[in-house]
Design a protein around this motif. Structure first.
Motif, PDB file in Angstrom:
ATOM      1  N   SER A 117     -16.374   3.648  -9.255  1.00  0.00           N
ATOM      2  CA  SER A 117     -16.488   4.046  -7.853  1.00  0.00           C
ATOM      3  C   SER A 117     -17.937   4.326  -7.519  1.00  0.00           C
ATOM      4  O   SER A 117     -18.688   4.843  -8.348  1.00  0.00           O
ATOM      5  CB  SER A 117     -15.662   5.311  -7.598  1.00  0.00           C
ATOM      6  OG  SER A 117     -15.859   5.777  -6.291  1.00  0.00           O
ATOM      7  N   GLN A 121     -12.014   1.056  -8.138  1.00  0.00           N
ATOM      8  CA  GLN A 121     -11.559  -0.303  -8.436  1.00  0.00           C
ATOM      9  C   GLN A 121     -11.546  -0.480  -9.945  1.00  0.00           C
ATOM     10  O   GLN A 121     -12.492  -0.071 -10.634  1.00  0.00           O
ATOM     11  CB  GLN A 121     -12.485  -1.336  -7.817  1.00  0.00           C
ATOM     12  CG  GLN A 121     -12.096  -2.748  -8.148  1.00  0.00           C
ATOM     13  CD  GLN A 121     -13.077  -3.769  -7.589  1.00  0.00           C
ATOM     14  OE1 GLN A 121     -14.107  -3.424  -7.029  1.00  0.00           O
ATOM     15  NE2 GLN A 121     -12.750  -5.024  -7.743  1.00  0.00           N
ATOM     16  N   ASN A 139     -13.105   5.931  -3.555  1.00  0.00           N
ATOM     17  CA  ASN A 139     -12.539   4.582  -3.653  1.00  0.00           C
ATOM     18  C   ASN A 139     -12.832   4.022  -5.039  1.00  0.00           C
ATOM     19  O   ASN A 139     -13.999   3.852  -5.405  1.00  0.00           O
ATOM     20  CB  ASN A 139     -13.158   3.671  -2.590  1.00  0.00           C
ATOM     21  CG  ASN A 139     -12.881   4.182  -1.199  1.00  0.00           C
ATOM     22  OD1 ASN A 139     -11.772   4.067  -0.714  1.00  0.00           O
ATOM     23  ND2 ASN A 139     -13.891   4.777  -0.565  1.00  0.00           N
ATOM     24  N   SER A 150      -0.339  -2.752  -4.575  1.00  0.00           N
ATOM     25  CA  SER A 150      -1.688  -3.314  -4.596  1.00  0.00           C
ATOM     26  C   SER A 150      -2.753  -2.254  -4.375  1.00  0.00           C
ATOM     27  O   SER A 150      -3.875  -2.377  -4.867  1.00  0.00           O
ATOM     28  CB  SER A 150      -1.826  -4.406  -3.542  1.00  0.00           C
ATOM     29  OG  SER A 150      -1.539  -3.871  -2.260  1.00  0.00           O
ATOM     30  N   MET A 151      -2.425  -1.208  -3.630  1.00  0.00           N
ATOM     31  CA  MET A 151      -3.375  -0.145  -3.345  1.00  0.00           C
ATOM     32  C   MET A 151      -2.642   1.191  -3.334  1.00  0.00           C
ATOM     33  O   MET A 151      -1.609   1.329  -2.686  1.00  0.00           O
ATOM     34  CB  MET A 151      -4.073  -0.376  -2.016  1.00  0.00           C
ATOM     35  CG  MET A 151      -5.096   0.682  -1.668  1.00  0.00           C
ATOM     36  SD  MET A 151      -6.057   0.214  -0.225  1.00  0.00           S
ATOM     37  CE  MET A 151      -7.570  -0.255  -1.021  1.00  0.00           C
ATOM     38  N   TYR A 181     -11.928   2.264 -14.404  1.00  0.00           N
ATOM     39  CA  TYR A 181     -12.120   2.193 -12.951  1.00  0.00           C
ATOM     40  C   TYR A 181     -13.543   2.647 -12.630  1.00  0.00           C
ATOM     41  O   TYR A 181     -14.100   3.498 -13.322  1.00  0.00           O
ATOM     42  CB  TYR A 181     -11.127   3.095 -12.221  1.00  0.00           C
ATOM     43  CG  TYR A 181      -9.719   2.567 -12.203  1.00  0.00           C
ATOM     44  CD1 TYR A 181      -9.203   1.949 -11.073  1.00  0.00           C
ATOM     45  CD2 TYR A 181      -8.888   2.695 -13.313  1.00  0.00           C
ATOM     46  CE1 TYR A 181      -7.902   1.469 -11.045  1.00  0.00           C
ATOM     47  CE2 TYR A 181      -7.588   2.215 -13.300  1.00  0.00           C
ATOM     48  CZ  TYR A 181      -7.107   1.608 -12.159  1.00  0.00           C
ATOM     49  OH  TYR A 181      -5.823   1.127 -12.137  1.00  0.00           O
ATOM     50  N   ARG A 217      -4.930  -1.950  -9.108  1.00  0.00           N
ATOM     51  CA  ARG A 217      -6.369  -2.195  -9.242  1.00  0.00           C
ATOM     52  C   ARG A 217      -7.192  -1.316  -8.304  1.00  0.00           C
ATOM     53  O   ARG A 217      -8.314  -0.942  -8.606  1.00  0.00           O
ATOM     54  CB  ARG A 217      -6.650  -3.671  -8.965  1.00  0.00           C
ATOM     55  CG  ARG A 217      -8.080  -4.031  -9.150  1.00  0.00           C
ATOM     56  CD  ARG A 217      -8.304  -5.503  -9.044  1.00  0.00           C
ATOM     57  NE  ARG A 217      -9.715  -5.774  -9.289  1.00  0.00           N
ATOM     58  CZ  ARG A 217     -10.306  -6.864  -8.937  1.00  0.00           C
ATOM     59  NH1 ARG A 217      -9.637  -7.818  -8.337  1.00  0.00           N
ATOM     60  NH2 ARG A 217     -11.577  -7.039  -9.176  1.00  0.00           N
ATOM     61  N   TRP A 218      -6.663  -1.010  -7.137  1.00  0.00           N
ATOM     62  CA  TRP A 218      -7.365  -0.211  -6.136  1.00  0.00           C
ATOM     63  C   TRP A 218      -6.701   1.144  -5.983  1.00  0.00           C
ATOM     64  O   TRP A 218      -5.499   1.221  -5.750  1.00  0.00           O
ATOM     65  CB  TRP A 218      -7.355  -0.919  -4.782  1.00  0.00           C
ATOM     66  CG  TRP A 218      -8.062  -2.232  -4.808  1.00  0.00           C
ATOM     67  CD1 TRP A 218      -7.503  -3.452  -5.024  1.00  0.00           C
ATOM     68  CD2 TRP A 218      -9.453  -2.461  -4.635  1.00  0.00           C
ATOM     69  NE1 TRP A 218      -8.465  -4.424  -4.992  1.00  0.00           N
ATOM     70  CE2 TRP A 218      -9.679  -3.839  -4.751  1.00  0.00           C
ATOM     71  CE3 TRP A 218     -10.538  -1.623  -4.397  1.00  0.00           C
ATOM     72  CZ2 TRP A 218     -10.937  -4.415  -4.630  1.00  0.00           C
ATOM     73  CZ3 TRP A 218     -11.791  -2.203  -4.270  1.00  0.00           C
ATOM     74  CH2 TRP A 218     -11.981  -3.574  -4.395  1.00  0.00           C
ATOM     75  N   ARG A 224       0.861  -1.191   0.000  1.00  0.00           N
ATOM     76  CA  ARG A 224       0.000   0.000   0.000  1.00  0.00           C
ATOM     77  C   ARG A 224       0.897   1.242   0.000  1.00  0.00           C
ATOM     78  O   ARG A 224       1.783   1.373   0.839  1.00  0.00           O
ATOM     79  CB  ARG A 224      -0.899   0.003   1.227  1.00  0.00           C
ATOM     80  CG  ARG A 224      -1.906  -1.128   1.227  1.00  0.00           C
ATOM     81  CD  ARG A 224      -2.701  -1.089   2.508  1.00  0.00           C
ATOM     82  NE  ARG A 224      -1.805  -0.893   3.647  1.00  0.00           N
ATOM     83  CZ  ARG A 224      -1.632  -1.753   4.634  1.00  0.00           C
ATOM     84  NH1 ARG A 224      -2.293  -2.869   4.652  1.00  0.00           N
ATOM     85  NH2 ARG A 224      -0.806  -1.493   5.623  1.00  0.00           N
TER      86      ARG A 224
END
Length: 101
Positions: free
Chosen positions: A88, A95, A93, A33-34, A86, A62-63, A2
């Motif tokens: 939301s 994805q 947020n 990953s985030m 993406y 991805r996030w 993160r």
């Protein structure tokens, strides 16, 4: 991993990057990953610039969480993400939605 690209220390992240240069280096060299990203960064480049760069270079995870307190900046950053697939519910947020065969 993160990663936060910004100046807000209110998030539990593995790597803190206050400048676009630091953020770009981390995105290039690590499996992120985030991504937490703010528009306002130290230096000349903004978080919006950095997000645009990461999308162009396929380094955006991805996030993604937009942590900018400025609503208009969040909307602009969200527009970049939505244009690249993406989604939301809250505009904060995001994805990545995979294309289905």
């Amino acid at each position: 991993m993160r990663v936060l690209i910004g100046n807000t220390l209110a998030y539990a992240v593995d790597r803190f990057c206050p400048t676009a240069r630091d953020g770009k280096r981390v995105l290039k060299e690590n499996a992120v990953s985030m991504l937490y990203i703010d528009h306002q960064l130290l230096g000349r480049e903004t978080g919006t610039d950095t997000l645009h760069w990461s999308l162009q270079n396929n380094l955006t995870p991805r996030w993604v969480v937009l942590v900018s307190p400025n609503r208009s900046r969040r909307l602009a950053m969200g527009g970049l993400l939505e244009a690249r697939g993406y989604r939301s519910v809250d505009g904060i947020n995001f994805q990545k939605i995979s294309a289905r065969s």
